[in-house]
Design a protein around this motif. Sequence first.
Motif, PDB file in Angstrom:
ATOM      1  N   ARG A  55       0.835  -1.209   0.000  1.00 26.12           N
ATOM      2  CA  ARG A  55       0.000   0.000   0.000  1.00 26.12           C
ATOM      3  C   ARG A  55       0.869   1.257   0.000  1.00 26.12           C
ATOM      4  NH1 ARG A  55      -3.179  -3.160   4.162  1.00 26.12           N
ATOM      5  NH2 ARG A  55      -4.935  -4.052   3.031  1.00 26.12           N
ATOM      6  N   ARG A  56       1.951   1.224   0.755  1.00 25.75           N
ATOM      7  CA  ARG A  56       2.846   2.386   0.806  1.00 25.75           C
ATOM      8  C   ARG A  56       3.547   2.598  -0.534  1.00 25.75           C
ATOM      9  NH1 ARG A  56       5.376   3.658   6.545  1.00 25.75           N
ATOM     10  NH2 ARG A  56       3.892   2.653   7.940  1.00 25.75           N
ATOM     11  N   MET A  57       3.917   1.505  -1.214  1.00 25.19           N
ATOM     12  CA  MET A  57       4.531   1.654  -2.535  1.00 25.19           C
ATOM     13  C   MET A  57       3.525   2.249  -3.518  1.00 25.19           C
ATOM     14  SD  MET A  57       7.134  -1.572  -3.173  1.00 25.19           S
ATOM     15  CE  MET A  57       6.510  -2.838  -2.077  1.00 25.19           C
ATOM     16  N   HIS A 100      -0.997 -12.374  -5.504  1.00 27.46           N
ATOM     17  CA  HIS A 100      -2.379 -11.880  -5.482  1.00 27.46           C
ATOM     18  C   HIS A 100      -2.427 -10.392  -5.850  1.00 27.46           C
ATOM     19  CE1 HIS A 100      -4.015 -15.590  -4.051  1.00 27.46           C
ATOM     20  NE2 HIS A 100      -3.334 -15.570  -2.931  1.00 27.46           N
ATOM     21  N   ALA A 101      -1.426  -9.623  -5.409  1.00 27.93           N
ATOM     22  CA  ALA A 101      -1.410  -8.185  -5.695  1.00 27.93           C
ATOM     23  C   ALA A 101      -1.296  -7.927  -7.189  1.00 27.93           C
ATOM     24  CB  ALA A 101      -0.245  -7.526  -4.954  1.00 27.93           C
ATOM     25  N   VAL A 102      -0.429  -8.663  -7.854  1.00 32.10           N
ATOM     26  CA  VAL A 102      -0.221  -8.467  -9.289  1.00 32.10           C
ATOM     27  C   VAL A 102      -1.407  -8.995 -10.094  1.00 32.10           C
ATOM     28  CG1 VAL A 102       1.226  -9.167 -11.254  1.00 32.10           C
ATOM     29  CG2 VAL A 102       2.283  -8.435  -9.111  1.00 32.10           C
ATOM     30  N   ALA A 103      -2.011 -10.091  -9.609  1.00 28.79           N
ATOM     31  CA  ALA A 103      -3.144 -10.696 -10.320  1.00 28.79           C
ATOM     32  C   ALA A 103      -4.465  -9.983 -10.035  1.00 28.79           C
ATOM     33  CB  ALA A 103      -3.268 -12.170  -9.944  1.00 28.79           C
ATOM     34  N   GLU A 128      -8.759  -7.851  -4.960  1.00 32.08           N
ATOM     35  CA  GLU A 128      -9.784  -8.122  -5.967  1.00 32.08           C
ATOM     36  C   GLU A 128     -10.121  -6.849  -6.739  1.00 32.08           C
ATOM     37  OE1 GLU A 128     -11.894 -10.420  -8.258  1.00 32.08           O
ATOM     38  OE2 GLU A 128     -11.141 -11.322  -6.404  1.00 32.08           O
ATOM     39  N   GLY A 129      -9.862  -6.890  -8.046  1.00 32.41           N
ATOM     40  CA  GLY A 129     -10.167  -5.756  -8.901  1.00 32.41           C
ATOM     41  C   GLY A 129      -9.215  -4.582  -8.775  1.00 32.41           C
ATOM     42  N   LYS A 130      -8.146  -4.745  -7.995  1.00 29.25           N
ATOM     43  CA  LYS A 130      -7.186  -3.643  -7.787  1.00 29.25           C
ATOM     44  C   LYS A 130      -5.761  -4.165  -8.003  1.00 29.25           C
ATOM     45  CE  LYS A 130     -10.044  -1.105  -4.449  1.00 29.25           C
ATOM     46  NZ  LYS A 130     -10.112  -0.538  -3.086  1.00 29.25           N
ATOM     47  N   GLN A 131      -5.444  -4.492  -9.242  1.00 30.63           N
ATOM     48  CA  GLN A 131      -4.103  -4.979  -9.551  1.00 30.63           C
ATOM     49  C   GLN A 131      -3.050  -3.948  -9.174  1.00 30.63           C
ATOM     50  OE1 GLN A 131      -5.195  -6.008 -13.751  1.00 30.63           O
ATOM     51  NE2 GLN A 131      -3.969  -7.831 -13.336  1.00 30.63           N
ATOM     52  N   GLN A 132      -1.954  -4.426  -8.587  1.00 29.97           N
ATOM     53  CA  GLN A 132      -0.895  -3.544  -8.134  1.00 29.97           C
ATOM     54  C   GLN A 132       0.288  -3.532  -9.105  1.00 29.97           C
ATOM     55  OE1 GLN A 132      -1.188  -1.716  -4.988  1.00 29.97           O
ATOM     56  NE2 GLN A 132      -3.264  -2.384  -5.481  1.00 29.97           N
TER      57      GLN A 132
END
Length: 320
Positions: free
Chosen positions: A69-71, A88-91, A97-101
């Motif tokens: 979140r900080r990045m 999970h963050a990249v996917a 969910e619905g917020k790809q990082q």
Amino acid sequence: MKHLVHALLGATLLAGPLAAQDTDLLIGSTSASSSHYGYFVAVGQLINENAEGLRASVVETGATMDNIRRMERGQVDLGLVTTNVAQHAVAGTNEFEGKQQDLMLLWVYTGAPQNVVMRADAGVADLSGLAGVRFNPGIKGSATEATTEAVFDTLGLSADYVRGSTTDVVDMIKDNRVAGYVKSGSGDKLDGSTMDIASSTDITVLGLTAAQSDKLRAEMPDISVVDIPEGAADGVPAYTTWSFGVGVGAPSSMDEETAYRIVKAVMEDKDAQANAMASLKGQNLADITMQFGTIPLHPGAVRWFEEQGIELPAKLKPTE
């Protein structure tokens, strides 16, 4: 006066380009009571001593979820991430969910067995006995917390969850206000905070049954099931638990040269990281990265790995 102004302007013009060569980096880590925090202090020192033009500082955070979140907000430049949450963050799945990082991998430095540590006098013999028991699933906002809850949901387990920082929870376990917690291990050894508890309180570690292990292997492919040999701490017998890799991630906005210099400084170190985390002694970080990595490497990291002639698996190659 005119000569003084010209001198000051000349000094400013001379200093400007030189000052611009230094890039300040903030590294998100974890709780200062964790052995992983000491690892990141060592990484910061390696960058400062061996990566020309980079100046790194380490900040205490709530670990993986907090660092991602900080990045995203631009508050840290790189940080501790676990391989399962990073996936999970990249996917854009699970908590994302619905917020790809925008997250890429720099390296993985260790596997992290998730140890269910209990006060011995809590009278809990197995994971199913945690129902109704005051129990901390991991530092608030961490990958340990999120993964513990996912594992418990998958296995149909429950507990009376108590949230908090590692320092708070360690004190609560010592005072018998909480019966136990889940804490990432340091390789095959228990974490420093767990050893702090064990110095004044008898502990036990709860493992997975064979049936629970099989269910996790079948239904949670983003984690590993590992066997921990006897000796995770004095008197602790062998047990089986779940695990993931712990590494360092950065957004793609980090320029390639910066990422390359960071990875080069870390990968070519022979002593500092092992001195900070004993379980890394004799370990090959490139091999560990190949084994546990779940998301594409940053192009700067790719450059270093390719210079070593290392063949990257498809999952670690940046997408075009």
